[in-house]
Design a protein around this motif. Structure first.
Motif, mmCIF file in Angstrom:
data_model
loop_
_atom_site.group_PDB
_atom_site.id
_atom_site.type_symbol
_atom_site.label_atom_id
_atom_site.label_comp_id
_atom_site.label_asym_id
_atom_site.label_seq_id
_atom_site.Cartn_x
_atom_site.Cartn_y
_atom_site.Cartn_z
ATOM 1 N N GLY A 1 0.788 -1.230 0.000
ATOM 2 C CA GLY A 1 0.000 0.000 0.000
ATOM 3 C C GLY A 1 0.815 1.273 0.000
ATOM 4 N N THR B 1 -0.611 3.720 -2.604
ATOM 5 C CA THR B 1 -1.918 4.192 -2.137
ATOM 6 C C THR B 1 -1.759 5.248 -1.064
ATOM 7 N N LEU B 2 -0.864 4.997 -0.099
ATOM 8 C CA LEU B 2 -0.619 5.965 0.971
ATOM 9 C C LEU B 2 -0.112 7.286 0.411
ATOM 10 N N ARG C 1 -0.288 -8.754 3.667
ATOM 11 C CA ARG C 1 -1.212 -8.452 2.580
ATOM 12 C C ARG C 1 -2.535 -9.189 2.725
ATOM 13 N N SER D 1 -5.988 -6.702 6.883
ATOM 14 C CA SER D 1 -6.315 -5.333 6.508
ATOM 15 C C SER D 1 -5.487 -4.282 7.226
ATOM 16 N N ARG E 1 -2.312 -2.130 8.588
ATOM 17 C CA ARG E 1 -0.964 -1.742 8.169
ATOM 18 C C ARG E 1 -0.339 -0.876 9.254
ATOM 19 N N GLU F 1 -5.884 0.965 8.324
ATOM 20 C CA GLU F 1 -6.644 -0.189 7.843
ATOM 21 C C GLU F 1 -6.900 -0.011 6.352
ATOM 22 N N MET F 2 -6.565 -1.045 5.573
ATOM 23 C CA MET F 2 -6.765 -0.992 4.133
ATOM 24 C C MET F 2 -8.207 -1.369 3.799
ATOM 25 N N ARG F 3 -8.905 -0.451 3.151
ATOM 26 C CA ARG F 3 -10.283 -0.680 2.741
ATOM 27 C C ARG F 3 -10.403 -0.434 1.239
ATOM 28 N N GLY G 1 -9.284 2.984 0.112
ATOM 29 C CA GLY G 1 -7.946 3.406 0.505
ATOM 30 C C GLY G 1 -7.655 3.111 1.964
ATOM 31 N N LEU G 2 -6.628 3.800 2.479
ATOM 32 C CA LEU G 2 -6.177 3.592 3.851
ATOM 33 C C LEU G 2 -6.949 4.504 4.798
#
Length: 454
Positions: free
Chosen positions: A99, A102-103, A240, A243, A245, A264-266, A269-270
């Motif tokens: 992620g 994404t972050l 991975r 959820s 991180r 938390e990865m959703r 996004g985070l």
């Protein structure tokens, strides 16, 4: 023009040799040397590696207030020590797919809305792919510019044209300097490209984010000097298949090190977890032997985690030991102390120790919790669900004092715990808050008698 010099560089650690070697004398890896050309003099200056400056007297250097940029992600600001420092060079590493991109894209969207222009350089994806991710994350900042490029000279020209406040390089292993003959991702390319970005950050005040790949051992790929050159090193950790991180700061010139931020990865996004202790303890089962709550310090933040142990008679000739989230050798040492000082016969017992939630605990204050969890599982006696255990254990069985005891106790009380077992030395001058029963112990025998009644 100065004549280029040929050297052989180890692709694992960056060791340089005038001739090829089968085994690197620094990292002791085989067949890692690759021939590269080093530029000197005028050619190196064309890459921006030579500057002309003049010394200044210490008393004549004017200081300004440290300018920081805040984002929508409070957990990231906490790890960075209160926000992003202007003109800093930040390295973010992590496993593939964890992620990182994404972050950073979420951070870029927040910075572009709040503080100014952002240039996001992707060396692994096209701008359309990045746009698709931005749509999924609901990011539509006007001052966020995207480009897919790996040539450092072209990237610098884009920086001069756009004059951004923030620059993101995703990732440093894909960027190359055309003046160097080595391939992108090699030790020389990574080192020289980072040097150019460092000059950009310090001379022009551009805040630079660098994404770095990691090796199979979990370290940042490339030369070790890479971590020394940057101002801040952040590791993005997690599984991975789960959820949650964890963003961990291992180096920070502008704040405390070893701070953590939990996300938390959703699908969108985070999402930051502002109270990680509550999340980490949300699925804890009460009344089960081998489960103990520990209050650990992650930087300046107290975090309550559950330490679990499972002890069972082995069916093999030699007992097996395993640990997750805590040092394996430390677990072996603590089991030896239990055998010698308490008399527990663990030589024929398999032992498995786990820190729930994916956290890695490396502070000595976790010793007493590990000892209690092992003894609880071995004797099949549960620990009170309202109790928190913490303390360092010595080889003679004594329980030694730990730091930040007041923060640990207050965090335990805030989450509803009623008892704390701590080292007796920490009781000196301690202001015990109302509603908390604090018990001081000197040895592990005394601690196990108080906690388990044995």
């Amino acid at each position: 023009m100065a004549k280029p010099r040929k050297v052989f560089v180890c692709q694992e650690c960056g060791y340089e040799s005038p001739k090829w070697m089968g085994k690197c004398p620094s990292c002791e890896q085989w067949n890692t040397f690759v021939e590269e050309i080093q530029l000197r003099g005028r050619d190196a200056g064309e890459m921006g590696m030579v500057t002309y400056s003049r010394p200044e007297a210490l008393e004549q250097i004017a200081l300004q207030d440290e300018e920081r940029y805040t984002t929508d992600l409070e957990e990231l600001d906490h790890v960075l020590g209160g926000g992003i420092v202007k003109g800093s060079l930040i390295l973010i590493g992590g496993d593939p797919g964890i992620g990182k991109s994404t972050l950073l894209l979420q951070v870029c969207g927040s910075l572009a809305d709040r503080h100014g222009r952002v240039l996001y350089v992707s060396g692994e994806e096209s701008v359309k792919q990045v746009k698709m991710r931005a749509n999924r994350l609901n990011i539509s900042a006007r001052e966020l510019y995207l480009v897919s490029e790996t040539n450092m000279d072209v990237i610098l020209s884009h920086v001069q044209t756009l004059n951004p406040e923030f620059l993101v390089i995703d990732s440093i292993q894909t960027v190359f300097l055309p003046q160097l003959s080595s391939a992108p991702g090699s030790v020389t390319q990574v080192r020289e490209a980072t040097g150019v970005l460092m000059k950009l950050a310090k001379n022009q005040g551009v805040t630079v984010f660098i994404v770095g790949h990691v090796t199979k051992e979990g370290a940042i790929a490339g030369p070790r000097v890479l971590e020394h050159m940057v101002d801040t090193v952040l590791y993005f950790e997690g599984d991975r298949h789960h959820s949650y991180r964890i963003l961990r700061g291992v180096k920070n010139r502008f704040g405390s090190t070893n701070e953590i931020g939990v996300f938390e990865m959703r699908d969108r996004g985070l999402v930051q977890i502002l109270n990680p202790s509550e999340i980490l303890l949300s699925e804890r089962t009460h009344g089960v032997p081998g489960s103990v709550v520990l209050c650990s310090m992650e930087g300046t933040r107290p975090v309550l985690v559950e330490v679990q142990a499972l002890v069972s008679t082995t069916v093999f000739g030699m007992a097996r030991r395993m640990s997750t989230g805590i040092d394996y050798n430390r677990v072996i040492l603590l089991m030896a102390v239990l055998e010698k000082r308490v008399g527990m016969q663990l030589y024929n017992q398999d032992a498995y120790v786990n820190v729930v939630g994916g956290l890695k605990i490396d502070e000595p204050a976790a010793d007493l919790a590990v000892v209690t969890a092992i003894a609880s599982s071995f004797r099949n006696i549960p620990v009170s669900p309202e109790m928190v255990v913490m303390g360092e254990v010595g080889l003679t069985g004594e329980v030694r004092g730990i730091s930040h005891i007041d923060k640990r106790i207050n965090e335990s009380l805030r989450l509803g715990f009623k008892q704390c077992v701590i080292p007796r030395d920490n009781l000196k001058g301690l202001a015990i808050p109302k509603g908390m029963d604090v018990i001081g112990v000197e040895t592990i025998s005394e601690a196990l008698e108080v906690i388990l009644g044995i």
